[in-house]
Design an enzyme around this catalytic site. Structure first.
Site, mmCIF file in Angstrom:
data_model
loop_
_atom_site.group_PDB
_atom_site.id
_atom_site.type_symbol
_atom_site.label_atom_id
_atom_site.label_comp_id
_atom_site.label_asym_id
_atom_site.label_seq_id
_atom_site.Cartn_x
_atom_site.Cartn_y
_atom_site.Cartn_z
ATOM 1 N N LYS A 1 -6.228 43.850 -36.764
ATOM 2 C CA LYS A 1 -6.526 45.113 -37.441
ATOM 3 C C LYS A 1 -6.495 44.913 -38.966
ATOM 4 C CE LYS A 1 -4.497 47.827 -33.653
ATOM 5 N NZ LYS A 1 -3.508 48.896 -33.309
ATOM 6 N N TYR B 1 -11.400 53.753 -29.233
ATOM 7 C CA TYR B 1 -10.154 54.482 -28.958
ATOM 8 C C TYR B 1 -10.408 55.820 -28.252
ATOM 9 C CZ TYR B 1 -7.256 51.208 -31.623
ATOM 10 O OH TYR B 1 -6.569 50.099 -32.052
ATOM 11 N N GLU C 1 -14.597 46.957 -23.790
ATOM 12 C CA GLU C 1 -14.404 46.700 -25.224
ATOM 13 C C GLU C 1 -15.281 45.546 -25.707
ATOM 14 O OE1 GLU C 1 -10.140 46.311 -25.506
ATOM 15 O OE2 GLU C 1 -9.836 48.439 -25.077
ATOM 16 N N ASN D 1 0.354 48.063 -36.483
ATOM 17 C CA ASN D 1 0.915 47.043 -35.590
ATOM 18 C C ASN D 1 0.038 45.799 -35.467
ATOM 19 O OD1 ASN D 1 -1.020 48.144 -33.959
ATOM 20 N ND2 ASN D 1 0.376 48.955 -32.417
ATOM 21 N N HIS E 1 -4.789 44.361 -31.765
ATOM 22 C CA HIS E 1 -5.145 45.050 -30.511
ATOM 23 C C HIS E 1 -5.441 44.009 -29.447
ATOM 24 C CE1 HIS E 1 -7.265 47.587 -27.620
ATOM 25 N NE2 HIS E 1 -8.126 46.588 -27.539
HETATM 26 P P1 IDP Z 1 -1.696 49.465 -27.587
HETATM 27 O O1 IDP Z 1 -2.459 49.101 -28.853
HETATM 28 O O2 IDP Z 1 -0.341 48.804 -27.550
HETATM 29 O O3 IDP Z 1 -2.500 49.241 -26.326
HETATM 30 P P2 IDP Z 1 -2.188 52.329 -27.296
HETATM 31 O O4 IDP Z 1 -1.248 53.260 -26.618
HETATM 32 O O5 IDP Z 1 -3.489 52.020 -26.621
HETATM 33 O O6 IDP Z 1 -1.372 51.012 -27.659
HETATM 34 O O7 IDP Z 1 -2.496 52.952 -28.727
HETATM 35 C C1 IDP Z 1 -3.535 52.440 -29.520
HETATM 36 C C2 IDP Z 1 -3.057 52.314 -30.935
HETATM 37 O O8 IDP Z 1 -2.792 53.610 -31.450
HETATM 38 C C3 IDP Z 1 -1.741 51.557 -31.102
HETATM 39 O O9 IDP Z 1 -1.907 50.158 -31.161
HETATM 40 C C4 IDP Z 1 -1.204 52.126 -32.396
HETATM 41 O O10 IDP Z 1 -1.769 51.471 -33.523
HETATM 42 C C5 IDP Z 1 -1.711 53.560 -32.370
HETATM 43 N N1 IDP Z 1 -0.658 54.480 -31.912
HETATM 44 C C6 IDP Z 1 -0.174 54.603 -30.660
HETATM 45 N N2 IDP Z 1 0.786 55.535 -30.606
HETATM 46 C C7 IDP Z 1 0.916 55.996 -31.878
HETATM 47 C C8 IDP Z 1 1.754 56.990 -32.479
HETATM 48 O O11 IDP Z 1 2.588 57.623 -31.827
HETATM 49 N N3 IDP Z 1 1.575 57.195 -33.816
HETATM 50 C C9 IDP Z 1 0.662 56.504 -34.566
HETATM 51 N N4 IDP Z 1 -0.143 55.571 -34.038
HETATM 52 C C10 IDP Z 1 -0.025 55.326 -32.713
#
Ligand code: IDP
Length: 152
Positions: free
Chosen positions: A13, A53, A130, A116, A119
């Site tokens: 990212k 997303y 994807e 984070n 992805h």
């Molecule tokens: P993942 O990337 O671990 O699969 P997902 O639940 O698919 O997680 O969420 C996609 C992305 O959305 C996450 O990687 C994170 O960057 C963001 N995200 C998920 N939950 C939150 C939140 O509660 N606040 C802000 N960003 C979030």
């Protein structure tokens, strides 16, 4: 149960790219034995980010997530290998970096759930969807360069 040859979609990212973590991240996957069969850098359009997303459309963080992922260059990677979809998720860690074990990518390099750094597809079905969104067919190697760890 035999583990199938698989492909997964990985994206470093904008925060991971800005922090210079691309080489480190690719190195981890290569050292594990997975093979890069597609690689490019792009700043995603809003349309691509929203499609990627789409499952989070109703979530309160969706707008912020789309603005963040479109805020700068992303490195899009297709990895191939035995069981790569689940294995890459293990190597990445869980969504919240503070809950990710040390030794995982998020556990070692991130603190904030919204930043984070990486992805990885969460299932074989997601990886197929994807990869179609992010790569044209001719941007992926049809056959991976052989790696002794890839197949027996
Ligand atoms: P993942 O990337 O671990 O699969 P997902 O639940 O698919 O997680 O969420 C996609 C992305 O959305 C996450 O990687 C994170 O960057 C963001 N995200 C998920 N939950 C939150 C939140 O509660 N606040 C802000 N960003 C979030």
């Amino acid at each position: 149960m035999s583990v199938q040859r698989e492909r997964t979609f990985i994206a470093v990212k904008p925060d991971g790219v800005a922090r210079g973590l691309v080489g480190e991240i690719i190195a981890r996957f290569e050292k594990k034995g997975f093979v890069v069969v597609g690689l490019k850098q792009l700043t995603p359009t809003k349309e691509l980010a929203e499609a990627h997303y789409a499952e989070h459309k109703e979530r309160p963080f969706f707008g912020g997530l789309v603005s963040f992922i479109t805020s700068g260059p992303v490195v899009a990677i297709c990895l191939e290998g035995k069981g790569v979809v689940a294995a890459a998720r293990l190597m990445i860690g869980v969504t919240n970096p503070l809950a990710s074990a040390p030794g995982t990518i998020r556990g070692d390099y991130a603190i904030d759930v919204a930043k984070n750094i990486i992805h990885g597809s969460d299932s074989v079905e997601s990886s197929t969807r994807e990869l179609k969104l992010w790569f044209a067919d001719n941007e992926l190697l049809a056959v991976a360069t052989p790696n002794p760890n890839l197949y027996e």
